[in-house]
Write a protein that holds these residues in place. Structure first.
Motif, mmCIF file in Angstrom:
data_model
loop_
_atom_site.group_PDB
_atom_site.id
_atom_site.type_symbol
_atom_site.label_atom_id
_atom_site.label_comp_id
_atom_site.label_asym_id
_atom_site.label_seq_id
_atom_site.Cartn_x
_atom_site.Cartn_y
_atom_site.Cartn_z
ATOM 1 N N ASP A 170 0.831 -1.214 0.000
ATOM 2 C CA ASP A 170 0.000 0.000 0.000
ATOM 3 C C ASP A 170 0.864 1.261 0.000
ATOM 4 N N ALA A 171 1.936 1.242 0.793
ATOM 5 C CA ALA A 171 2.818 2.410 0.839
ATOM 6 C C ALA A 171 3.521 2.619 -0.497
ATOM 7 N N ALA A 172 3.950 1.517 -1.118
ATOM 8 C CA ALA A 172 4.589 1.632 -2.432
ATOM 9 C C ALA A 172 3.601 2.151 -3.475
ATOM 10 N N ASP A 173 2.372 1.664 -3.429
ATOM 11 C CA ASP A 173 1.344 2.145 -4.361
ATOM 12 C C ASP A 173 1.088 3.642 -4.162
ATOM 13 N N ALA A 174 1.066 4.073 -2.901
ATOM 14 C CA ALA A 174 0.816 5.490 -2.618
ATOM 15 C C ALA A 174 1.934 6.368 -3.175
ATOM 16 N N LEU A 175 3.186 5.923 -3.005
ATOM 17 C CA LEU A 175 4.312 6.690 -3.559
ATOM 18 C C LEU A 175 4.256 6.723 -5.084
ATOM 19 N N PHE A 177 12.687 -9.331 5.341
ATOM 20 C CA PHE A 177 12.236 -7.972 5.633
ATOM 21 C C PHE A 177 12.442 -7.116 4.392
ATOM 22 N N ALA A 178 11.789 -5.969 4.380
ATOM 23 C CA ALA A 178 11.954 -5.006 3.295
ATOM 24 C C ALA A 178 11.939 -3.607 3.877
ATOM 25 N N VAL A 179 12.734 -2.724 3.280
ATOM 26 C CA VAL A 179 12.744 -1.313 3.665
ATOM 27 C C VAL A 179 12.349 -0.505 2.435
ATOM 28 N N LEU A 180 11.269 0.251 2.574
ATOM 29 C CA LEU A 180 10.816 1.119 1.496
ATOM 30 C C LEU A 180 11.471 2.484 1.687
#
Length: 226
Positions: A151-156, A214-217
């Motif tokens: 969701d955060a990636a889509d928002a960016l 893990f992943a860091v956006l």
């Protein structure tokens, strides 16, 4: 009957407008309309001992559930002032003090209702926040879950902002679970997540992608990600 129809239609229209626009000025307009119509209904049907005084309770609940506890208490205060004005009008017109009992009873019920609305709305707000946390946060590590990462990636991406995704996993984690047990492995995951949160910038988002992954956006792009 005509006043009741006008009250219902006007109050419904202003309330729907307030829900669609979600502006405080529409809430104020709705409150003013309800106050005017309630007072008109009361004056037209007997003043301070009108059988329609109960309509003063309606805005307390509607504004309370739309605007929160503040709306309930503000509406109760405004309508109490109107009822006091009606009581003063009745006394000036020669009504006996006993005729003011209905207005006093409605005031009491109104504040009890405002308190009840406040408790219910606060409980619902806490429940919504708990559900939001459960749906967005990994319960073991406290970082974002996979869905929140997407969701955060889509928002960016929707805002046209560049970003990088740094993927991280823990080498040899399966051996930790096999030799030390899953409870020990859970503590390793928690400490790894905490270390990652402390290492990144404020605007970077840490998420548990799955298992020991893990992943860091990282907003900004490849250079910031590296």
């Amino acid at each position: 009957a005509a006043l009741l129809v006008l009250f219902a239609a006007g109050f419904a229209a202003v309330s729907v407008l307030g829900l669609r626009c979600r502006k405080r000025r529409f809430e104020a307009l709705s409150m003013a309309w309800a106050l005017a119509m309630n007072t008109t209904l009361a004056l037209a049907s007997g003043g301070p001992d009108s059988p329609l005084l109960f309509v003063f309770l309606v805005p307390v609940f509607t504004h309370g559930f739309r605007w929160g506890p503040t709306g309930a208490y503000v509406s109760a205060a405004v309508n109490t002032a109107a009822l006091l004005g009606l009581a003063g009008y009745g006394l000036a017109a020669g009504d006996p003090p006993g005729a003011l009992l209905p207005a006093a009873l409605v005031c009491c019920v109104m504040w009890v209702g405002a308190r009840a609305v406040s408790l219910v709305v606060s409980a619902l707000g806490a429940q919504r926040e708990e559900l939001r946390v459960v749906s967005q946060v990994d319960p073991l590590t406290g970082v974002l879950n996979r869905r929140s990462l997407f969701d955060a990636a889509d928002a960016l991406a929707a805002r046209g902002r560049s970003f990088a995704v740094v993927l991280v996993d823990l080498d040899g984690f399966k051996a930790v679970n096999d030799t030390r047990g899953h409870l020990f492995g859970d503590e390793v995951l928690r400490r790894a997540a905490r270390a990652m949160r402390e290492a990144v910038r404020r605007e970077d988002l840490v998420a548990r992608y799955g298992g020991d992954e893990f992943a860091v956006l990282v907003p900004g792009g490849r250079a910031e990600g590296e």
